[in-house]
Scaffold this active site. Sequence first.
Site, PDB file in Angstrom:
ATOM      1  N   ASN A 220     -12.496  32.439  -0.542  1.00 38.49           N
ATOM      2  CA  ASN A 220     -12.501  33.252  -1.753  1.00 38.49           C
ATOM      3  C   ASN A 220     -13.219  34.588  -1.580  1.00 38.49           C
ATOM      4  O   ASN A 220     -12.978  35.521  -2.324  1.00 38.49           O
ATOM      5  CB  ASN A 220     -13.136  32.477  -2.917  1.00 38.49           C
ATOM      6  CG  ASN A 220     -14.419  31.793  -2.536  1.00 38.49           C
ATOM      7  OD1 ASN A 220     -14.436  30.949  -1.634  1.00 38.49           O
ATOM      8  ND2 ASN A 220     -15.494  32.138  -3.196  1.00 38.49           N
TER       9      ASN A 220
ATOM     10  N   CYS B 207     -26.422  37.511  -7.216  1.00 37.54           N
ATOM     11  CA  CYS B 207     -27.733  38.068  -7.523  1.00 37.54           C
ATOM     12  C   CYS B 207     -28.558  36.996  -8.213  1.00 37.54           C
ATOM     13  O   CYS B 207     -28.149  36.465  -9.237  1.00 37.54           O
ATOM     14  CB  CYS B 207     -27.534  39.259  -8.456  1.00 37.54           C
ATOM     15  SG  CYS B 207     -28.932  40.360  -8.470  1.00 37.54           S
TER      16      CYS B 207
ATOM     17  N   SER C 216      -6.374  25.532  -9.113  1.00 36.39           N
ATOM     18  CA  SER C 216      -6.933  25.957 -10.395  1.00 36.39           C
ATOM     19  C   SER C 216      -5.997  26.961 -11.061  1.00 36.39           C
ATOM     20  O   SER C 216      -5.652  27.986 -10.460  1.00 36.39           O
ATOM     21  CB  SER C 216      -8.309  26.596 -10.158  1.00 36.39           C
ATOM     22  OG  SER C 216      -8.823  27.065 -11.379  1.00 36.39           O
ATOM     23  N   GLY C 217      -5.603  26.667 -12.298  1.00 34.57           N
ATOM     24  CA  GLY C 217      -4.597  27.472 -12.986  1.00 34.57           C
ATOM     25  C   GLY C 217      -4.939  28.944 -13.147  1.00 34.57           C
ATOM     26  O   GLY C 217      -4.078  29.807 -13.005  1.00 34.57           O
ATOM     27  N   HIS C 218      -6.213  29.245 -13.428  1.00 29.74           N
ATOM     28  CA  HIS C 218      -6.535  30.642 -13.775  1.00 29.74           C
ATOM     29  C   HIS C 218      -6.489  31.587 -12.581  1.00 29.74           C
ATOM     30  O   HIS C 218      -6.614  32.801 -12.750  1.00 29.74           O
ATOM     31  CB  HIS C 218      -7.878  30.732 -14.504  1.00 29.74           C
ATOM     32  CG  HIS C 218      -9.109  30.539 -13.667  1.00 29.74           C
ATOM     33  ND1 HIS C 218      -9.884  31.587 -13.261  1.00 29.74           N
ATOM     34  CD2 HIS C 218      -9.694  29.429 -13.181  1.00 29.74           C
ATOM     35  CE1 HIS C 218     -10.919  31.138 -12.574  1.00 29.74           C
ATOM     36  NE2 HIS C 218     -10.824  29.827 -12.507  1.00 29.74           N
TER      37      HIS C 218
ATOM     38  N   THR D 268     -13.220  23.410  -9.746  1.00 26.37           N
ATOM     39  CA  THR D 268     -14.513  22.779  -9.438  1.00 26.37           C
ATOM     40  C   THR D 268     -14.421  21.274  -9.681  1.00 26.37           C
ATOM     41  O   THR D 268     -14.876  20.463  -8.871  1.00 26.37           O
ATOM     42  CB  THR D 268     -15.618  23.391 -10.335  1.00 26.37           C
ATOM     43  OG1 THR D 268     -15.689  24.787 -10.064  1.00 26.37           O
ATOM     44  CG2 THR D 268     -16.970  22.745 -10.077  1.00 26.37           C
TER      45      THR D 268
ATOM     46  N   THR E 277      -9.017  13.457 -22.812  1.00 26.88           N
ATOM     47  CA  THR E 277      -7.789  13.873 -23.489  1.00 26.88           C
ATOM     48  C   THR E 277      -7.175  15.078 -22.797  1.00 26.88           C
ATOM     49  O   THR E 277      -7.889  16.010 -22.422  1.00 26.88           O
ATOM     50  CB  THR E 277      -8.096  14.186 -24.974  1.00 26.88           C
ATOM     51  OG1 THR E 277      -8.624  12.994 -25.561  1.00 26.88           O
ATOM     52  CG2 THR E 277      -6.843  14.623 -25.723  1.00 26.88           C
TER      53      THR E 277
HETATM   54  N1  PLP Z   1     -12.824  26.863  -4.873  1.00 28.26           N
HETATM   55  C1  PLP Z   1     -12.601  28.153  -4.576  1.00 28.26           C
HETATM   56  C2  PLP Z   1     -12.215  28.536  -3.187  1.00 28.26           C
HETATM   57  C3  PLP Z   1     -12.708  29.132  -5.569  1.00 28.26           C
HETATM   58  O1  PLP Z   1     -12.494  30.413  -5.277  1.00 28.26           O
HETATM   59  C4  PLP Z   1     -13.074  28.730  -6.879  1.00 28.26           C
HETATM   60  C5  PLP Z   1     -13.264  29.728  -7.953  1.00 28.26           C
HETATM   61  O2  PLP Z   1     -13.488  30.885  -7.713  1.00 28.26           O
HETATM   62  C6  PLP Z   1     -13.268  27.364  -7.133  1.00 28.26           C
HETATM   63  C7  PLP Z   1     -13.152  26.461  -6.106  1.00 28.26           C
HETATM   64  C8  PLP Z   1     -13.625  26.886  -8.504  1.00 28.26           C
HETATM   65  O3  PLP Z   1     -12.516  26.934  -9.358  1.00 28.26           O
HETATM   66  P1  PLP Z   1     -12.707  26.955 -10.954  1.00 28.26           P
HETATM   67  O4  PLP Z   1     -13.140  28.333 -11.315  1.00 28.26           O
HETATM   68  O5  PLP Z   1     -11.372  26.619 -11.514  1.00 28.26           O
HETATM   69  O6  PLP Z   1     -13.730  25.923 -11.273  1.00 28.26           O
END
Ligand code: PLP
Length: 388
Positions: free
Chosen positions: A155, A329, A203-205, A75, A241
């Site tokens: 997503n 929701c 995004s790492g996760h 994000t 940081t």
């Molecule tokens: N963009 C897309 C296409 C995503 O699927 C997501 C998270 O699901 C994000 C941005 C946001 O990433 P983060 O969860 O690391 O903020």
Amino acid sequence: MATKRQVYMDHSATTPVDPRVLEAMLPYLREEFGNPSSLHRLGQRASRAVEGARRKVAEVLNCAPREVVFTGCGTESDNLAIRGAALALRHKGRHIVTTPVEHKAVLKTVQQLEQHWGFEVTYVPVDRYGRVSAEDVERALRPDTVLISVMYANNEVGTIMPVAEIGRLARERGIIFHCDAVQAGGYLNLDVDELHVDLMALSGHKFHAPKGVGVLYVRRNTPFVSTLTGGGQEAGYRSGTHNVAGIVGLATALELAQTGRDEKNARLRTMRDRLIAELTARVPGMELSGHPTERLPGLASFTLEDVSSDGLLLALDLEGIAASSGSACSSGEITPSHVLKAMGLSHRRSIGALRLSLGDDNTPEDVEYALEVIPRVVERLRQYAPAS
Ligand code: PLP
């Protein structure tokens, strides 16, 4: 009572941390806790770890290490990229081109630029698979267009966009191209030159690193005003940081994901295709959503009539299956997903969305379990709790 099988099929939401990633991170959470901005040796060792991670990421992206900016999440990367480029270019033009199926991190950011900074945004429609065409993007361009933002893979439905084609036309016109590659990071080619992107978010996760660390690729000489100002870390692109352990983890995870990519994707595709073929055959009225072939290797997404997503997800959770939907929701009302709406799906169908997103830890036995449970649960819900 025997414990139910636990099956995690929500890897598009987040992924478990790979043990090898955790191992690489641990020293920076224990003894190597220095601040990379400190001059003493402890700090300098942390700084070397961050620079090593930057080189690893740069290798995957085929870019210079100084073009890699570490951030706090996907994000944040999207926000910094879009606001940063738009504000830097606002005297040249105030028109942005994007799609209606972007993540909220992009949509809310361009909306804010519209409301507060006098930008105009064109949302190029997508087809029924959620795919935008490069030709339609080209038609939407104007002399005052300064930025194009199109995601790599969606997503909710997993559809892959023609990013390299869009990038090529942006390059020809001298327009900055931002790509939200958050869902693509662990699975698709991230070579920034082949994709012709100027700004790209990861995004790492989403690929087995921990939550709270991201990457923003910024091509050299891209006009950019940082909107996170402070101590000037990350060459001033992103003050704050460094999350040293997270950065080390992200780089390790990205390298692992990209090294074994083809083999892993083939395995995921086999499981995904079985889910798609069997569920659409076994469950009356269950349809695939998103593109039939241009889709993420591990993502199977569906819509159903007469069943609401939240009821289905809760029932699946009781059976040990963690899945997701496209619907959010809000205040007790089921709001159909903006993605399914943009794809032209009816309200009735889009409130019954199911997303099964597979990952490294899933097995063919997980798939068989889902194939046994889902038809049974849907039938029961239709009988006792049909969606109105
Ligand atoms: N963009 C897309 C296409 C995503 O699927 C997501 C998270 O699901 C994000 C941005 C946001 O990433 P983060 O969860 O690391 O903020």
